[in-house]
Design an enzyme around this catalytic site. Sequence first.
Site, PDB file in Angstrom:
ATOM      1  N   TYR A 149      -6.331   5.226  -0.306  1.00  0.00           N
ATOM      2  CA  TYR A 149      -6.278   3.924   0.210  1.00  0.00           C
ATOM      3  C   TYR A 149      -7.447   3.068  -0.519  1.00  0.00           C
ATOM      4  CZ  TYR A 149      -5.405  -0.187   2.965  1.00  0.00           C
ATOM      5  OH  TYR A 149      -5.150  -1.494   3.409  1.00  0.00           O
ATOM      6  N   SER A 173       0.476  -0.085   0.224  1.00  0.00           N
ATOM      7  CA  SER A 173      -0.285  -1.515   0.476  1.00  0.00           C
ATOM      8  C   SER A 173      -1.427  -1.523  -0.555  1.00  0.00           C
ATOM      9  CB  SER A 173      -0.616  -1.645   1.917  1.00  0.00           C
ATOM     10  OG  SER A 173      -0.665  -3.059   2.359  1.00  0.00           O
ATOM     11  N   ASP A 214       9.275  -7.738   3.743  1.00  0.00           N
ATOM     12  CA  ASP A 214       7.678  -7.427   3.969  1.00  0.00           C
ATOM     13  C   ASP A 214       7.212  -8.893   3.343  1.00  0.00           C
ATOM     14  OD1 ASP A 214       5.130  -6.777   3.391  1.00  0.00           O
ATOM     15  OD2 ASP A 214       5.787  -5.025   2.488  1.00  0.00           O
ATOM     16  N   HIS A 219       6.806  -4.222   6.319  1.00  0.00           N
ATOM     17  CA  HIS A 219       5.621  -3.573   5.535  1.00  0.00           C
ATOM     18  C   HIS A 219       5.309  -2.359   6.163  1.00  0.00           C
ATOM     19  CE1 HIS A 219       1.922  -3.753   3.066  1.00  0.00           C
ATOM     20  NE2 HIS A 219       1.147  -3.499   4.053  1.00  0.00           N
TER      21      HIS A 219
END
Length: 717
Positions: free
Chosen positions: A482, A562, A646, A681
């Site tokens: 991430y 993301s 999203d 999302h």
Amino acid sequence: MITKKLFIGIFAVAAVASCKNQNTKKETVLNYPKTKKVDTVTDYFGTKVKDPYRWLENDRSEETEEWVKAENKVTFDYLDKIPFRDSLKRRLSEIWNYEKIGAPFIEGEYTYFSKNDGLQNQYVIYRRKNENDKAEVFLDPNKFSKDGTTSLGGLSFSENGKMAAYSISEGGSDWRKVIVLDAETKKVAEDTLKNIKFSGISWKGNEGFYYSSYKKPEGSELSAKTDQHRLFYHKLGTPQSDDKIIFGGTTEQKHRYVGGSVSEDNHYLFISARNSTSGGKLFMMDLTQKNPELRTIIDNEETDTYVIDNEGSKLFIVTNLDAPNQRIITVNAANPTPENWKDFIPETENVLSPSTGGGYFFAEYMVDAVSKVKQYDYQGNLIREVKLPGLGSVGGFSTKKENETLYYSFTNYVTPGTIYKFDIEAGTSEVYNKPAINFNPEDYESKQVFYTSKDGTKVPMIITYKKGTELNGKNPTILYGYGGFNISLTPSFSTANAVWLEQGGVYAVPNLRGGGEYGREWHDAGIKMKKQNVFDDFIAAAEFLIDNNYTSTDYLAIRGGSNGGLLVGATMTQRPDLMKVALPAVGVMDMLRYHTFTAGAGWAYDYGTAEDSKEMFNYLYGYSPVHNVKEGTEYPATLITTGDHDDRVVPAHSFKFAAELQEKQAGNEPVLIRIETKAGHGAGKPTSMIIDEYADIFGFTLYNMGFKKLPNSIENQ
């Protein structure tokens, strides 16, 4: 307890697939849809940047809808041909099918808890008055919609527990509706509140509650920009049109994210106001006054500061002001500004995430991404270090002041989330609920290593695999990352990952810079003009796994969602030779235009924007995945995943990246995009949809690593 720091912005997705076999290349000729190009050019500080797929940003056009259908047809035609896809789906369904129970909490005369029987699309909220009573259904989100795509967003009760307000998300959208119930009869008490976004529900006694929202944007609600958040007060029994704006209604009070939280004693309202996902102002109001004035606690956006509790006029505040790893201070509400602060729990070398319950503070510290918890009284005395079940992550050390017990969860990469009952005075834990899942944690192990990144920085990584795994360079490996927004990746169990692990796969998670594992300095080392550090950390993690024979390029997949989708996109365009499979999910791929969609401008603390300066533009242009797909390059097998609803990271990011890759791919590896309809999302996605998606991701990954069958014969189970 009052509030926890509100993280608006983007969060991480998890997991992926399995196996071990000879690598036999499987080539498939794909006829991608022809994606129209338009002559759109934007001038950034004298550099003219072409944007031929700008038209895909129009999520309401028939043309975009037809493109989505055409891409999905190619993708699902390909996935349908994977011989073990159905076996993976069947095994995922089997392992997913166990009872899951959430930690109980008390409201009024009832104890509430969430439960999923196994494969229900959404968790059901149950309640009982006494411990021996049969639980009754209080709220069943599975009945919100026929296809399970309407989910429960949040649930909050009035002080006496007789009224409840809950929010719902339709099709995964961040736009919510709020329904008010008479909690005793479970009947709707008034008209539904609509058009609410990025909001909690904080009750003022039994009279009403505070919530936040934007004006409904003109044009597409899924992609139009939202930048003035307002805090409202809703008085029970009155129409939403009469709701009073408490903060954010003027030009002077314009902020992108505004939140309100009432103290447990109903004495104060605390208001946070921020323009980015890091740093914000803090205000307060004395609700005991007839016409309370707005009082400033923090008047700038240079720190993350929030009030965690109060004793009368004594405020307890969590802050990273002069404390990158956070501390708790005390101050009198009459003079709450920083010059009057006194340390209560000082900063340490480890990141602090505190909570309160039963008249105590619980200071959770992150030590190399693993939890430790210390219990303090309200005088700041250390009562004990809480003995935890093992090395992993804990959550839920919070309850109301009058309660004598609380419930917390414990998990790690091989231990399914277990709920423990904690006696607050005695400091003892006992198992409250241990899931009966068809998975044996004793067969697996997690190992933490520290590897060296490009600039010499030591980065931790936890690697999980089946005991006895031979380090021969042929283990299919998922590297998941991430690296942003101060979000920490701590050890947690994933049902989907269990399938990956039982097939002999390796699952590796590095704690990249940009995250919150080592406080603000670690976060700031991976933002704006230092964002490349994050990609370098990820690349170095892959090289460590290869150099130490956990895997090799032919058996390595990289995955992230993301901001992690951006991570995958940047890594695969910078080092396409490094991995066999790339799995970017709901990624931020157009770094020159991300801030023009919905709340994207709020991510500028981490990214900067192309309009900030020529230097910032050049830096973003240098790694923006959409703008760095090169002609004549052989890219890895790629499965991009996104949702058509999203409205946080709009799907146009993924659409444009897919179009660029499909046009310029010089190799034979497939480049596909899987677009989930009526999905956002990630939050609230129904179980059936999650299982289908993982079966496709797992199948695609293994198939493109050369596997014709699965190593453990789940086809015959």
